[in-house]
Enzyme design. Sequence first.
Site, PDB file in Angstrom:
ATOM      1  N   TYR A   1      19.446  29.730   7.680  1.00 20.23           N
ATOM      2  CA  TYR A   1      18.366  30.466   8.355  1.00 20.23           C
ATOM      3  C   TYR A   1      18.479  30.359   9.879  1.00 20.23           C
ATOM      4  O   TYR A   1      18.823  29.287  10.404  1.00 20.23           O
ATOM      5  CB  TYR A   1      17.004  29.869   7.968  1.00 20.23           C
ATOM      6  CG  TYR A   1      16.620  30.022   6.521  1.00 20.23           C
ATOM      7  CD1 TYR A   1      16.370  31.271   5.976  1.00 20.23           C
ATOM      8  CD2 TYR A   1      16.464  28.906   5.712  1.00 20.23           C
ATOM      9  CE1 TYR A   1      15.982  31.411   4.649  1.00 20.23           C
ATOM     10  CE2 TYR A   1      16.077  29.028   4.383  1.00 20.23           C
ATOM     11  CZ  TYR A   1      15.839  30.279   3.849  1.00 20.23           C
ATOM     12  OH  TYR A   1      15.455  30.396   2.547  1.00 20.23           O
TER      13      TYR A   1
ATOM     14  N   LYS B   1       0.840  -1.204   0.000  1.00 25.54           N
ATOM     15  CA  LYS B   1       0.000   0.000   0.000  1.00 25.54           C
ATOM     16  C   LYS B   1       0.874   1.253   0.000  1.00 25.54           C
ATOM     17  O   LYS B   1       2.086   1.172   0.240  1.00 25.54           O
ATOM     18  CB  LYS B   1      -0.895  -0.021   1.244  1.00 25.54           C
ATOM     19  CG  LYS B   1      -0.112   0.181   2.544  1.00 25.54           C
ATOM     20  CD  LYS B   1      -0.942  -0.099   3.778  1.00 25.54           C
ATOM     21  CE  LYS B   1      -0.106   0.106   5.024  1.00 25.54           C
ATOM     22  NZ  LYS B   1      -0.671  -0.561   6.203  1.00 25.54           N
TER      23      LYS B   1
HETATM   24  C1  LIG Z   1       0.017  -1.662   6.845  1.00 27.24           C
HETATM   25  C2  LIG Z   1      -0.691  -2.888   7.242  1.00 27.24           C
HETATM   26  C3  LIG Z   1      -0.004  -4.103   7.399  1.00 27.24           C
HETATM   27  C4  LIG Z   1       1.508  -4.205   7.356  1.00 27.24           C
HETATM   28  O1  LIG Z   1       2.057  -3.815   8.597  1.00 27.24           O
HETATM   29  P1  LIG Z   1       3.650  -3.844   8.847  1.00 27.24           P
HETATM   30  O2  LIG Z   1       3.787  -3.424  10.259  1.00 27.24           O
HETATM   31  O3  LIG Z   1       4.244  -2.861   7.893  1.00 27.24           O
HETATM   32  O4  LIG Z   1       4.108  -5.210   8.586  1.00 27.24           O
HETATM   33  C5  LIG Z   1      -0.758  -5.252   7.614  1.00 27.24           C
HETATM   34  N1  LIG Z   1      -2.098  -5.196   7.714  1.00 27.24           N
HETATM   35  C6  LIG Z   1      -2.796  -4.030   7.611  1.00 27.24           C
HETATM   36  C7  LIG Z   1      -4.276  -4.039   7.752  1.00 27.24           C
HETATM   37  C8  LIG Z   1      -2.110  -2.841   7.384  1.00 27.24           C
HETATM   38  O5  LIG Z   1      -2.783  -1.690   7.296  1.00 27.24           O
END
Ligand SMILES: *Cc1c(COP(=O)(O)O)cnc(C)c1O
Length: 383
Positions: free
Chosen positions: A267, A35
């Site tokens: 800055y 994702k």
């Molecule tokens: C992002 C996510 C994961 C992966 O989690 P990690 O800690 O990166 O392994 C698994 N399940 C769901 C529902 C997520 O949103």
Amino acid sequence: MSCTFSPSICHINLDALERNFKRLGEPSSLMPVIKSDAYGHGLMQVAATLDRAGAVSFAVGTVSEGVALRKAGLAQQIVLLIGCMDKEEWLLAMQHKLTPVIGSFDDLALAAQVCAENEPGILNAAIKCDTGMSRLGFNLDDKSQLLEHLRKTPKIKPALLVSHLACADMPEEDGFTKRQIENYEKFYAAVCSLYPETSHSLGNSAATLGHHATSNDISRPGLALYGGNPFYGTRLEKYGHNQEWVMSLSSPIIHIRELKAGQSISYGRIFTAQRAMRIGIVACGYANGVNRQLSNRMKVLVGGRLASQLGRICMGMFMVDLSQFPEIKTGERVWILGGKPDPGQTAPDAQQIAQMLGTIPYEVLCHMGSLNQRIYGNDTLAY
Ligand SMILES: *Cc1c(COP(=O)(O)O)cnc(C)c1O
């Protein structure tokens, strides 16, 4: 998405990605999480690499990510973790044979309506149950009502039962994780009584590395695929030691100047030279994902050795102390993440940066990956 205007380069080592994937288990027991543009590493390239490595399913967030993978010809099961937000999305999910999360009776009603009104009318769903995250999903108490609804909507097939662990990376919260697993197993038993074919998916990276989840679980590792160790700083840290960082970030030195004693830089004048210094100006700043809070604190790798960043980080530039690096010239690259350290030196990584910022490496990778131009290769420095 990858920003082609940036002079900094985000190097993505696809061989390291593949090795990380293989270290996490058999492809049949894994649903790699890609994702948010694969945590900043690039959705399409990461998916193609994992496809070649034998991935049988993927988890993305949105319908548009799922559709993009289908258009690229990927035929795996694709779970949409965020689910669908309106009728058009349910329709797209159905047409592209995606597997959206269904986590409420409203979801179920809308999905059923879309299935009834359109061909082919069959939708594979990932039924989401809430076991302690209190984000998406049916409550434990909803399970008999849910089964009744599913029975009445045969066009929706519960391909998978999913839930998400809130603290699998925190050994001190083992009690809570155990309760989540128990809740999950109760829910799964109920679903299986009606749909014995339903598979189940609970674990994240921490659960995968720590062997937390129940047997036959299809785990959903994200961070560990990209080299992060969810157990960093805990007594279980060793479980994540074999993962390799996939992303490196480098940017060129565009100018070198001398600073006299008493002269301030950048800055706000938060750094003033106590003695004459040699300073490199690097074409990278907070617009490239290098958070301004790192000003005067971060170290970068220059010619294999660590150099201190000095003064306020600007939008597209920051300064490094090259006083101990007389050999470094304009045009040489500075490594904000990764690079090849000399023996005895360690490369800066997303965990260290996250630590300085009071955040987690996930956020660092998402920002640095999406705000720069990405280059793909099979080594860190070979391109
Ligand atoms: C992002 C996510 C994961 C992966 O989690 P990690 O800690 O990166 O392994 C698994 N399940 C769901 C529902 C997520 O949103």
